[in-house]
Design an enzyme around this catalytic site. Structure first.
Site, PDB file in Angstrom:
ATOM      1  N   ARG A  18       0.977  24.032  -4.913  1.00  0.00           N
ATOM      2  CA  ARG A  18       1.856  23.063  -4.250  1.00  0.00           C
ATOM      3  C   ARG A  18       1.636  23.136  -2.745  1.00  0.00           C
ATOM      4  O   ARG A  18       1.526  22.122  -2.061  1.00  0.00           O
ATOM      5  CB  ARG A  18       3.337  23.312  -4.596  1.00  0.00           C
ATOM      6  CG  ARG A  18       4.282  22.540  -3.674  1.00  0.00           C
ATOM      7  CD  ARG A  18       5.676  22.273  -4.231  1.00  0.00           C
ATOM      8  NE  ARG A  18       6.268  23.405  -4.897  1.00  0.00           N
ATOM      9  CZ  ARG A  18       6.786  24.499  -4.301  1.00  0.00           C
ATOM     10  NH1 ARG A  18       6.790  24.603  -2.986  1.00  0.00           N
ATOM     11  NH2 ARG A  18       7.297  25.472  -5.026  1.00  0.00           N
ATOM     12  N   TYR A  33       4.881  -3.698   2.225  1.00  0.00           N
ATOM     13  CA  TYR A  33       4.800  -3.460   0.790  1.00  0.00           C
ATOM     14  C   TYR A  33       6.226  -3.389   0.196  1.00  0.00           C
ATOM     15  O   TYR A  33       7.111  -2.754   0.780  1.00  0.00           O
ATOM     16  CB  TYR A  33       4.046  -2.145   0.554  1.00  0.00           C
ATOM     17  CG  TYR A  33       4.007  -1.739  -0.885  1.00  0.00           C
ATOM     18  CD1 TYR A  33       3.311  -2.500  -1.817  1.00  0.00           C
ATOM     19  CD2 TYR A  33       4.683  -0.606  -1.327  1.00  0.00           C
ATOM     20  CE1 TYR A  33       3.293  -2.149  -3.155  1.00  0.00           C
ATOM     21  CE2 TYR A  33       4.660  -0.242  -2.665  1.00  0.00           C
ATOM     22  CZ  TYR A  33       3.969  -1.017  -3.572  1.00  0.00           C
ATOM     23  OH  TYR A  33       3.952  -0.666  -4.887  1.00  0.00           O
ATOM     24  N   LYS A  45      -5.567   2.608  -3.402  1.00  0.00           N
ATOM     25  CA  LYS A  45      -6.241   1.339  -3.129  1.00  0.00           C
ATOM     26  C   LYS A  45      -7.687   1.596  -2.701  1.00  0.00           C
ATOM     27  O   LYS A  45      -8.435   2.162  -3.455  1.00  0.00           O
ATOM     28  CB  LYS A  45      -5.430   0.550  -2.091  1.00  0.00           C
ATOM     29  CG  LYS A  45      -3.910   0.564  -2.339  1.00  0.00           C
ATOM     30  CD  LYS A  45      -3.493  -0.161  -3.593  1.00  0.00           C
ATOM     31  CE  LYS A  45      -2.042   0.051  -4.001  1.00  0.00           C
ATOM     32  NZ  LYS A  45      -1.012  -0.149  -2.990  1.00  0.00           N
ATOM     33  N   ASP A 104       0.865   2.052   8.413  1.00  0.00           N
ATOM     34  CA  ASP A 104       0.344   2.094   7.045  1.00  0.00           C
ATOM     35  C   ASP A 104      -1.018   1.396   7.076  1.00  0.00           C
ATOM     36  O   ASP A 104      -1.101   0.186   7.274  1.00  0.00           O
ATOM     37  CB  ASP A 104       1.325   1.384   6.102  1.00  0.00           C
ATOM     38  CG  ASP A 104       0.904   1.459   4.637  1.00  0.00           C
ATOM     39  OD1 ASP A 104      -0.308   1.541   4.372  1.00  0.00           O
ATOM     40  OD2 ASP A 104       1.788   1.400   3.760  1.00  0.00           O
TER      41      ASP A 104
END
Ligand SMILES: *Cc1c(COP(=O)(O)O)cnc(C)c1O
Length: 375
Positions: free
Chosen positions: A46, A98, A195, A170
């Site tokens: 993690r 988005y 993406k 972004d």
């Protein structure tokens, strides 16, 4: 190193034990300590993992940041970044973003006392007027999803610096191949690696690239504390994807320009949204700050959406973008259904808006497919 060379090599070196040319998938949750109180470089996946670290270093190099961090999704990267804020803080965000990011601000962060003003980020005075004593952060998406609106990052970074705000961009649509927000003074870059960075429609992932040791420390603290990290196998897939990022982006863009011009001339089409068209709202700024216009083209259809969508064969009706397979989607019922209808209309996302992600097929076949639907 030039960008294409970094895409292949940055953050990676042949595996020291076997000489494997590609970074191995370190599919392990934990790492043995050398001795009492002496962990090796990694102790728990993690916190950090060698496959993930290779991807994070590669992304930091591509964006020109000091460190990178990768997450289980774009939304998880964005949620983690918003944990830099605290109750009582105010955010200014572009209104055309988005749908999931909009929902996170509007319906989730609001429950924790973080207030957001959504607005067009094209007017310097209007932005300065919107700044309150408790404003801490300005959130930009350029090109935006789905209208591919362009925001002047130099202006945003200047306002942020003058008013002591954190600026976040972004960069999912442009990728660092076409746009490097950090070059304009932006503090943090976020990505949905789902993406273009991965590029093959087979991973959900996200990233944050930082610009200062303090931001790097804070983002890593939050990633580890929230447990929003990327998995080793997903990291490996994105590492593989970014090797071909420059050649893919060039091809996506070349075909997107041809598709945008085809749509622009077609009588069944109203507005076409593509930053490489001179008629586009952000053409001049895009030309100034980007090295290319990307592979997403949106447009308003004059006639029935359902009839058009049903005629397409090559363009698959699916959410998401940035892969080898061309995709078509209807923003109002798909990617932006999480935005309330009023907010959608206010930003210009009509029920006639179609978004195309131009894939890597031959552009003649793509245009023929669209022509079938439009005719
Ligand atoms: C898809 C997308 C996101 C969300 O990313 P996920 O990987 O789907 O969680 C965020 N920002 C933009 C611009 C996107 O296109």
């Amino acid at each position: 190193m030039k960008f294409s060379t970094k895409s292949v090599h940055a953050g990676r070196k042949p595996d020291p034990t076997t000489g494997a040319v590609t970074t191995p998938i370190y599919q392990t949750s934990t790492f043995v300590f050398d001795d009492y109180n002496q962990p090796k470089e990694h102790d728990y996946s993690r916190t950090s993992n060698p496959t993930r670290s290779a991807l994070e270093d590669a992304l930091a190099a591509l964006e020109g940041g000091n460190a990178g961090f990768t997450f289980s999704s774009g939304m998880s990267a964005i949620s983690t970044t918003l944990h830099l804020l605290k109750s009582g803080d105010h955010v200014i965000a572009s209104d055309d973003i988005y749908g999931g990011t909009y929902r996170l601000f509007d319906e989730i962060m609001s429950k924790f006392g973080i207030e957001t003003t959504f607005m067009k980020l094209n007017d310097e005075e209007a932005i300065i007027d919107a700044i309150k004593p408790n404003t801490k952060l300005i959130w930009v998406e350029t090109p935006s999803n789905p209208l591919v609106n362009i925001t002047d990052l130099e202006m945003i970074a200047k306002i942020a610096k003058e008013h002591d705000l954190l600026s976040v961009s972004d960069n999912t649509f442009a990728t660092p191949y076409f746009l490097k927000p950090i070059d304009f003074g932006i503090d943090l870059v976020v990505h949905s690696t789902t993406k273009y960075l991965n590029g093959h429609s087979d991973v959900i992932g996200g990233a944050v690239i930082t610009t200062t040791p303090q931001l790097a420390e804070d983002i890593h603290f939050l990633l580890n504390g929230l447990g929003t990290n990327a998995a080793p196998f997903d990291s490996w897939l994105v590492l593989r994807g970014i090797k071909s990022l420059p050649v893919r982006m060039k091809q996506h863009e070349k075909s997107a320009i041809a598709v945008a011009e085809f749509l622009f001339d077609h009588p069944a089409v109203d507005e076409v949204y593509f930053p490489g068209l001179e008629s586009h709202q952000g053409y001049e700024i895009a030309k100034k700050q980007m090295q290319g216009y990307g592979g997403v083209v949106s447009f308003n259809l004059k006639s029935d959406v359902k009839t058009f969508l049903n005629k397409l064969d090559l363009f698959l009706l699916a959410e998401s973008l940035g892969g080898a397979d061309s995709l078509v989607e209807h923003a109002a019922t798909m990617s932006h259904s999480s935005m309330d209808p009023e907010a959608r209309l206010k930003t210009g996302i009509t029920d006639q808006l179609i978004r195309l992600s131009i894939g890597l097929e031959d552009v003649d076949d793509l245009i023929e497919d669209l022509a079938k639907g439009l005719d």
